[in-house]
Design a protein around this motif. Structure first.
Motif, PDB file in Angstrom:
ATOM      1  N   ALA A  73      39.456 -62.765 104.441  1.00 44.39           N
ATOM      2  CA  ALA A  73      38.617 -62.809 105.638  1.00 44.39           C
ATOM      3  C   ALA A  73      39.498 -62.901 106.881  1.00 44.39           C
ATOM      4  O   ALA A  73      40.610 -63.454 106.845  1.00 44.39           O
ATOM      5  N   ASP A  74      38.989 -62.371 107.988  1.00 39.94           N
ATOM      6  CA  ASP A  74      39.715 -62.411 109.251  1.00 39.94           C
ATOM      7  C   ASP A  74      39.757 -63.850 109.768  1.00 39.94           C
ATOM      8  O   ASP A  74      38.739 -64.535 109.837  1.00 39.94           O
ATOM      9  N   ARG A  75      40.959 -64.316 110.109  1.00 39.64           N
ATOM     10  CA  ARG A  75      41.154 -65.697 110.550  1.00 39.64           C
ATOM     11  C   ARG A  75      40.290 -66.034 111.756  1.00 39.64           C
ATOM     12  O   ARG A  75      39.632 -67.077 111.800  1.00 39.64           O
ATOM     13  N   ALA A  80      35.878 -68.942 114.142  1.00 39.30           N
ATOM     14  CA  ALA A  80      34.752 -68.891 115.081  1.00 39.30           C
ATOM     15  C   ALA A  80      33.523 -69.575 114.493  1.00 39.30           C
ATOM     16  O   ALA A  80      32.660 -70.065 115.238  1.00 39.30           O
ATOM     17  N   GLN A  81      33.428 -69.642 113.175  1.00 38.30           N
ATOM     18  CA  GLN A  81      32.272 -70.281 112.527  1.00 38.30           C
ATOM     19  C   GLN A  81      32.499 -71.768 112.268  1.00 38.30           C
ATOM     20  O   GLN A  81      31.580 -72.472 111.885  1.00 38.30           O
ATOM     21  N   ARG A  89      43.863 -73.228 113.533  1.00 39.24           N
ATOM     22  CA  ARG A  89      43.558 -73.987 112.315  1.00 39.24           C
ATOM     23  C   ARG A  89      42.256 -74.742 112.504  1.00 39.24           C
ATOM     24  O   ARG A  89      41.791 -74.942 113.622  1.00 39.24           O
ATOM     25  N   PHE A  90      41.670 -75.182 111.361  1.00 42.15           N
ATOM     26  CA  PHE A  90      40.486 -76.027 111.440  1.00 42.15           C
ATOM     27  C   PHE A  90      40.887 -77.373 112.020  1.00 42.15           C
ATOM     28  O   PHE A  90      41.919 -77.933 111.671  1.00 42.15           O
ATOM     29  N   ARG A  91      40.063 -77.902 112.918  1.00 44.06           N
ATOM     30  CA  ARG A  91      40.301 -79.245 113.448  1.00 44.06           C
ATOM     31  C   ARG A  91      39.372 -80.183 112.691  1.00 44.06           C
ATOM     32  O   ARG A  91      38.176 -79.955 112.612  1.00 44.06           O
ATOM     33  N   VAL A  92      39.970 -81.240 112.110  1.00 45.41           N
ATOM     34  CA  VAL A  92      39.202 -82.201 111.326  1.00 45.41           C
ATOM     35  C   VAL A  92      39.451 -83.593 111.884  1.00 45.41           C
ATOM     36  O   VAL A  92      40.470 -83.820 112.557  1.00 45.41           O
TER      37      VAL A  92
END
Length: 100
Positions: A73-75, A80-81, A89-92
């Motif tokens: 999948a496109d990063r 964006a989702q 990167r995902f922020r958690v």
């Protein structure tokens, strides 16, 4: 046939396992363990010459699909989702008070 295991042997194993057994249980388990050991001796006495080692008694076919390389999948589309992202990167949330 002589009993291959004594009540004292079963009591010793019970002590190692930290099990408190009554005299009746010791007698019962001694007989049961003797039967298991007798069966193991019967199996050991079988001629297994020419019998290959077996992990399963029936042939098993792999039911999984072959690995196929496909584009990922496109990063940017995935990020964006996400509820939050940062620097690609995902922020958690911080975990257990770790320093940033």
């Amino acid at each position: 046939m002589a009993t291959p295991i004594s009540t004292a042997d079963v009591a010793h194993v019970a002590r190692l396992a930290r099990l408190a057994l009554t005299d009746e249980e010791l007698e019962q388990f001694t007989g049961q363990l003797a039967a298991v050991l007798a069966h193991a001796a019967d199996v050991e006495a079988l001629d297994t010459t020419g019998v290959p080692p077996t992990a399963h008694p029936l042939p098993i076919d792999n039911v999984l699909r072959d690995d196929v390389v496909v584009p990922c999948a496109d990063r940017e589309e995935v990020l964006a989702q996400a509820p939050a992202s940062e620097s690609g990167r995902f922020r958690v949330p911080r975990i257990l008070g770790e320093a940033p």
